[in-house]
Each structure stands twice: as structure tokens, then as C-alpha cells.
Design a protein around this motif. Sequence first.
Motif, mmCIF file in Angstrom:
data_model
loop_
_atom_site.group_PDB
_atom_site.id
_atom_site.type_symbol
_atom_site.label_atom_id
_atom_site.label_comp_id
_atom_site.label_asym_id
_atom_site.label_seq_id
_atom_site.Cartn_x
_atom_site.Cartn_y
_atom_site.Cartn_z
ATOM 1 N N UNK A 1 14.362 -90.011 4.288
ATOM 2 C CA UNK A 1 13.271 -90.120 3.333
ATOM 3 C C UNK A 1 12.510 -88.769 2.960
ATOM 4 N N UNK A 2 12.257 -88.858 1.879
ATOM 5 C CA UNK A 2 11.286 -87.381 1.265
ATOM 6 C C UNK A 2 10.622 -87.242 2.365
ATOM 7 N N UNK A 3 10.379 -85.738 2.589
ATOM 8 C CA UNK A 3 9.346 -85.192 3.609
ATOM 9 C C UNK A 3 8.126 -85.491 3.032
ATOM 10 N N UNK A 4 6.917 -85.959 3.564
ATOM 11 C CA UNK A 4 5.624 -86.183 2.876
ATOM 12 C C UNK A 4 4.864 -84.922 3.063
ATOM 13 N N UNK B 1 8.663 -91.987 0.122
ATOM 14 C CA UNK B 1 9.588 -92.986 0.563
ATOM 15 C C UNK B 1 10.925 -92.547 0.829
ATOM 16 N N UNK B 2 11.779 -93.460 0.904
ATOM 17 C CA UNK B 2 13.145 -93.361 0.976
ATOM 18 C C UNK B 2 13.966 -92.745 0.025
ATOM 19 N N UNK C 1 21.647 -93.567 14.625
ATOM 20 C CA UNK C 1 20.666 -93.856 13.317
ATOM 21 C C UNK C 1 19.432 -94.651 13.659
ATOM 22 N N UNK C 2 18.476 -93.813 13.011
ATOM 23 C CA UNK C 2 17.168 -94.410 13.294
ATOM 24 C C UNK C 2 16.222 -94.852 12.044
ATOM 25 N N UNK C 3 15.290 -95.470 12.079
ATOM 26 C CA UNK C 3 14.752 -96.020 10.830
ATOM 27 C C UNK C 3 13.351 -94.972 10.372
ATOM 28 N N UNK C 4 13.720 -94.018 9.528
ATOM 29 C CA UNK C 4 12.647 -92.965 9.456
ATOM 30 C C UNK C 4 11.791 -93.388 8.407
ATOM 31 N N UNK D 1 5.802 -91.537 6.167
ATOM 32 C CA UNK D 1 7.159 -91.755 6.946
ATOM 33 C C UNK D 1 7.513 -90.615 7.545
ATOM 34 N N UNK D 2 8.933 -90.832 8.133
ATOM 35 C CA UNK D 2 9.490 -89.753 8.790
ATOM 36 C C UNK D 2 10.673 -89.156 7.867
#
Length: 396
Positions: A50-53, A77-78, A110-113, A126-127
Motif C-alpha cells: 500500500x502507499x504509506x500514509x 490505499x493499495x 504474505x499479509x494483508x497490509x 493502512x499498513x
Amino acid sequence: QGRRSFGSEAREVHVAQHKVGPQGHGRKLNAWTQWGELKECVVGVADNACFPPVQPAMIPEINDPVLRNVLGEWPRGRKSQRCIDAANQELDNLVNVLEGEGVKTLRPEVMDWSQPLRTPLFAVENQYVACCVRDTVITVGKTAIEAAMSRRDRYFEILAVRQILRDLWREDPEMLWKAAPKPSMADDMYDLSWWDWTDEERYEHMHKYRYCINNEEPIFDAADITRCGKDIFVQPSMTCNYAGIEWLRRELAPQGIRVHSAHFPYDLAPSHIDCTFVILGPHLVLTNPERPIADRDAEFWKENGWQFVDCGQPDNPERPAFSQSSKWLSMNIFVIGPGKVIVEEQEKGLQNLLKHQCGFTTVIPIPFRNVFEYGGSLHCSTWDTRREDDMVDLFP
Ligand code: ABU
């Protein structure tokens, strides 16, 4: 002994029954240097990036002015699947090259970031991604150390390599596993005024080595550290404060490891030592011509017989539109053994320098520019878990 549950023998039985003790499969965690023969390492993955917030530790900018105008603001987001696939293809190729060189490779889970994160003290929408594993964990000798990172979107990134840590710890009875205190990442951990400083103000303050984090809690990314056997060097930066260096010093002193700070005053927004001061082998460092080490630090290295070789300007200085790293990812090379190194394929000048002036006999060029989007290159996206090396003393 049977029912004496707190006697030492009974405790050993208990440990074995619950599979938390050494399993004796013979794998060892070991890395004292940046140059010992590499036997095993972890290579990052770009999945679900994802893009870093925007956050107190990172106010990201779009590098490309045209795109900046079109988008108007930092994306959320992604990241696109195309961008993820392109990076994964290069990371997978690195795995193949390493395996071809006899290095066993492991990958993060693999994780859902894309999941938002909320703690009692902060929230992010998001992460990030588990691509730059070098930032989250380091092997120092026989100890794995989980870093105390500064970015909120990276708070749980370590979980992607926890299974690897668990397996190593079970299999290697000598391994130590330490985790630095988890930073609060509350607003008062940061110095937001730093972001308002002009470059001139940052230049004026450059010898104070104070950046966007304050010194209240120990903070460091593992990539702020470089290893030379008995001595490790840590750079105060946007991602590492003096409390972090002091934490490392106290933890590692009982093992006879000396922790030093390393200062690079001309880098006005530093993060991670591996694009600035790259140890190539005993007594040899690749240095960044725009980020010389502070004079008082240089003296210490030179007194101990170390030589510095300046890296040339990158052959390709372009930065991907959303990368928050500098053009100096060009020198983020991966030394995989004495005289053996992997370098980004477009960096011909550096490949020649390593071959002709630094004694490297095997220089392996591979494409890696699609990984730059994620803030790192070859060194950043790896974590060495086993090198054939020892606790050498090169600063006697
Ligand atoms: N992750 C390494 C970035 C260092 C640099 O931008 O120079």
C-alpha cells in the motif's frame, strides 16, 4: 522427579513436550560482518503493498512534478497490481540468483497490509509492505534483534518474519532473540517542527543530528546499523535516535559487542546507513561522495587501518515517482561473500569500480529498479540470517 513441576529436569521435559525448546535441526543464526560467505537469507516480498500514509515520521512527496500536478495529493490505499508484480518479479529473480550461488533463501509471509490499524495512541488507514526486511530485523552475531521502528504503518511489519524467527530460535539453541521496546508512536514521540525547517535551517543544524523523532523513547530501524564483527556502527537519522543507540549499546555490551554512533552531517534527512557507508570487506568501505562521514568518526576508522573508496554518481539517478528514497539506492549493493557482490544492472560505473579498485572477482548485475518504489534496493530487501564469519576485532 515425576510430579515436581518446577524442578529443572521436569522443566526440560515440559519444554520438549511443548516444542518450545531446541529441535536440533542444525540451522544456526550467525552474521557478524557485512562480507562473510552468505549461506542463508530472507528476501522481501511486495505482495499487497500500500502507499504509506502521511504521518509524523513521513510526509511523502510525489517526485515527478507532472504527476504531482495531475494527482494533486499523495495517493492512498493499495498500490497497483502492475507495480507489485514488477517488483515481485525482480525479488523472485534475486532469490534465483542467490540460490544459484548456494544461498538458501526464505520469504516473509504474505499479509494483508490494506487493513487499518488502531492502537490506544494512534491510527493509520493502512499498513505498508514487507519488502525492505532489512529495516525490521537484524542479525548481530548470534542475536536477532527486532527494531524499534518509527513509522506507524510499519508497526506490525515484523509479523511477516515472525515464523522465520520462531523456527530459527527453536532450531538453534545458541540463538538469542531480542525485541526492542515497541515505541508508543504517540504524537509526542515526534518533532513535527522539523518538517517545517527549510534546507538552510537543516544545514545550520546539521551537527545536532536531530530529525523528525525526538529522543524520549529508543527508536531505530535495523538498516541504520552496519556490522564489522566485534563493532557495530549506528547512524542517528530520521529513523534512529540516540536513545535507540544507547538501547543497543546496553543490550549488546554483555556479549562484548561495541556499539558506536556514525555521523553523516551533510545528509540533511538521513535514513539507513546502507546508501551512505557500505562496508565491502575488512578495512574497506564504499563511501557516498555527497555524504562524507564526520571528521571525528573518519579519524577513528583511519587510525584502525580502514580505507574509504568514493562511489561515483549513479548511472541512473532517476527515482520512481512514489519512492521516498534517494538516488543513492544505486550503492545499496549486496555483498554475498568475500569478493562477491550483487549490483543493480544499470550501475555499470559502480560494477567497474568494485571489480577494478575494490578486489571483487564476482560482480553479479541484476535488474532491481522496480523495487526502488518500495524504498530500497538489494541490501534493503534482504536480511542475512547466516554468514560464515566470526566476531573479528578490526578496531583493536
Ligand atoms: N532505505 C534506504 C534509503 C536511503 C537513502 O534514501 O539514501
